[in-house]
Design a protein around this motif. Structure first.
Motif, PDB file in Angstrom:
ATOM      1  N   LYS A 148       0.835  -1.185   0.063  1.00  0.00           N
ATOM      2  CA  LYS A 148      -0.059  -0.054  -0.028  1.00  0.00           C
ATOM      3  C   LYS A 148       0.898   1.311   0.059  1.00  0.00           C
ATOM      4  N   LEU A 149       0.794   2.131  -1.212  1.00  0.00           N
ATOM      5  CA  LEU A 149       1.638   3.191  -1.092  1.00  0.00           C
ATOM      6  C   LEU A 149       1.338   4.276  -0.187  1.00  0.00           C
ATOM      7  N   GLN A 191       6.202   6.679   4.524  1.00  0.00           N
ATOM      8  CA  GLN A 191       6.649   7.896   5.037  1.00  0.00           C
ATOM      9  C   GLN A 191       7.340   8.619   3.971  1.00  0.00           C
ATOM     10  N   TRP A 192       7.259  10.050   4.037  1.00  0.00           N
ATOM     11  CA  TRP A 192       7.893  10.853   3.254  1.00  0.00           C
ATOM     12  C   TRP A 192       9.305  11.075   3.719  1.00  0.00           C
ATOM     13  N   GLU A 251      11.049   8.781   4.953  1.00  0.00           N
ATOM     14  CA  GLU A 251      11.840   7.369   4.775  1.00  0.00           C
ATOM     15  C   GLU A 251      12.216   7.408   3.108  1.00  0.00           C
ATOM     16  N   LEU A 252      11.017   7.861   2.484  1.00  0.00           N
ATOM     17  CA  LEU A 252      11.342   8.045   1.051  1.00  0.00           C
ATOM     18  C   LEU A 252      12.473   8.703   0.550  1.00  0.00           C
ATOM     19  N   GLU A 253      12.489  10.014   1.247  1.00  0.00           N
ATOM     20  CA  GLU A 253      13.645  11.099   0.642  1.00  0.00           C
ATOM     21  C   GLU A 253      14.927  10.360   1.042  1.00  0.00           C
ATOM     22  N   ALA A 254      15.014   9.578   2.321  1.00  0.00           N
ATOM     23  CA  ALA A 254      16.465   9.302   2.498  1.00  0.00           C
ATOM     24  C   ALA A 254      16.593   7.735   1.804  1.00  0.00           C
ATOM     25  N   ALA A 288      11.719   4.827  -4.655  1.00  0.00           N
ATOM     26  CA  ALA A 288      11.323   5.741  -3.700  1.00  0.00           C
ATOM     27  C   ALA A 288      10.775   6.960  -4.320  1.00  0.00           C
ATOM     28  N   ILE A 289      11.663   7.388  -5.403  1.00  0.00           N
ATOM     29  CA  ILE A 289      11.283   8.657  -6.455  1.00  0.00           C
ATOM     30  C   ILE A 289       9.900   8.340  -7.118  1.00  0.00           C
ATOM     31  N   VAL A 290       9.708   7.055  -7.706  1.00  0.00           N
ATOM     32  CA  VAL A 290       8.435   6.777  -8.453  1.00  0.00           C
ATOM     33  C   VAL A 290       7.156   6.799  -7.121  1.00  0.00           C
ATOM     34  N   VAL A 291       7.640   6.349  -6.160  1.00  0.00           N
ATOM     35  CA  VAL A 291       6.436   6.371  -4.989  1.00  0.00           C
ATOM     36  C   VAL A 291       6.305   7.632  -4.621  1.00  0.00           C
TER      37      VAL A 291
END
Length: 324
Positions: free
Chosen positions: A146-147, A151-152, A154-157, A163-166
């Motif tokens: 589930k996208l 957490q934002w 976590e995606l940035e790191a 992570a960028i696609v999400v």
């Protein structure tokens, strides 16, 4: 926002095709570590077409099918489905079941079914399909991601390209009613590609995914392109502007499609004239005005089987009446 404003399916499919190993590593690490990556997975596009063509549901959503090998060299097929519906879809689990058993039925291969849920309903988490009576039961369990759970920060790191696609997916969803904010997020995400120290190849690929997904109206798109061009000039990028490369690619694609349309129109008219000698000017004009490539392909096949010019004209008339 109209359907054409946001394009989810195409970027997701392209990203998985280009970075399948990264896809499994990011979303399904437990499966990733079980794969023998010394053997390159094979994309089974033709097999997927056969599976979806054989299914009886009206919707055809299955996205990618791969042949891969486990560490013990066992062959498996991995079926990936991207679901971006914004509301509950009661047919989803059944669809997952149908595609799974069609793979087994047609090819007799073990199948792992995976689903990416990109909708906005946090409580909708289908992960199985079952039917039967008493002790006679059939059940499929499938893995889901589930996208909305990401957490934002976590995606940035995270250095994985998905992570960028999400991030692009989530911000496209959240800016449905605010395209000015979408333009700002689109620029921020593209800017981060340069800051991450990615290769030119990865920057251009991820730029394409973001650009296709986070579509903007002309004025905002122009603002975005100006920012990209200015940034590349300031940073003295040694390679051709990403915007320019995409423009060239789009131009080539449009040119090929236009050429295909012209070819189909001419072939249709040539075949009709060969079979029935002369053609009414109104029919020639009607065919030359058709701009739908899929319809032209279908008409080309119909040209071979129609018994008269009037029958062909009736086909055109019925099509036009349904589009009014």
């Amino acid at each position: 926002m109209t359907e054409i404003t946001a394009n989810y399916d195409e970027p997701w499919k392209a990203a998985i095709s280009e970075y399948f190993e990264s896809f499994l590593s990011f979303f399904y690490p437990e499966i990733y570590v079980s794969i023998n990556w010394q053997k390159k997975p094979v994309s089974l596009d033709k097999e997927l077409e056969q599976i979806t063509a054989s299914a009886t549901t009206e919707k055809r959503y299955a996205d990618k099918l791969y042949q891969a090998w486990l560490l013990d060299n066992q062959e498996i097929w991995i079926l990936i489905h991207i679901e971006v519906q914004s509301q509950y879809d009661r047919e989803f689990s059944e669809r997952m079941f149908i595609y799974n058993y069609r793979v087994f039925d047609l090819y007799n291969k073990p199948v792992i079914s995976l689903a990416i849920l990109g909708d906005e309903n946090p409580s909708w988490r289908p992960n199985s399909y079952q039917y039967g009576l008493e002790k006679s039961q059939m059940r499929l369990d499938f893995a889901i991601v589930k996208l909305l759970d990401y957490q934002w920060e976590e995606l940035e790191a995270n250095n994985n390209l998905f992570a960028i696609v999400v991030m692009a997916h989530l911000k496209t969803k959240s800016t449905t009613s605010n395209l000015t904010e979408r333009e700002q997020w689109k620029w921020q995400l593209v800017r981060s590609l340069y800051d991450r120290g990615l290769t030119k190849f990865d920057i251009i690929n991820l730029f394409k995914f973001i650009d296709k997904m986070m579509t903007l109206p002309p004025e905002l798109e122009s603002n975005f392109q100006t920012k990209v061009n200015q940034y590349e000039e300031e940073q003295r990028m040694e390679f051709l502007s990403t915007i320019e490369e995409l423009a060239i690619e789009r131009g080539q694609k449009i040119g090929l499609e236009r050429g295909a349309k012209e070819t189909y129109r001419q072939n249709i008219l040539d075949l009709l004239e060969r079979r029935f000698n002369s053609l009414p000017e109104t029919l020639v004009k009607a065919v030359n005005e058709i701009d739908d490539l899929a319809w032209l392909k279908q008409l080309h096949l119909e040209t071979i089987t129609v018994s008269s010019v009037s029958e062909f004209e009736e086909l055109l008339s019925r099509r036009n009446s349904t589009n009014i």
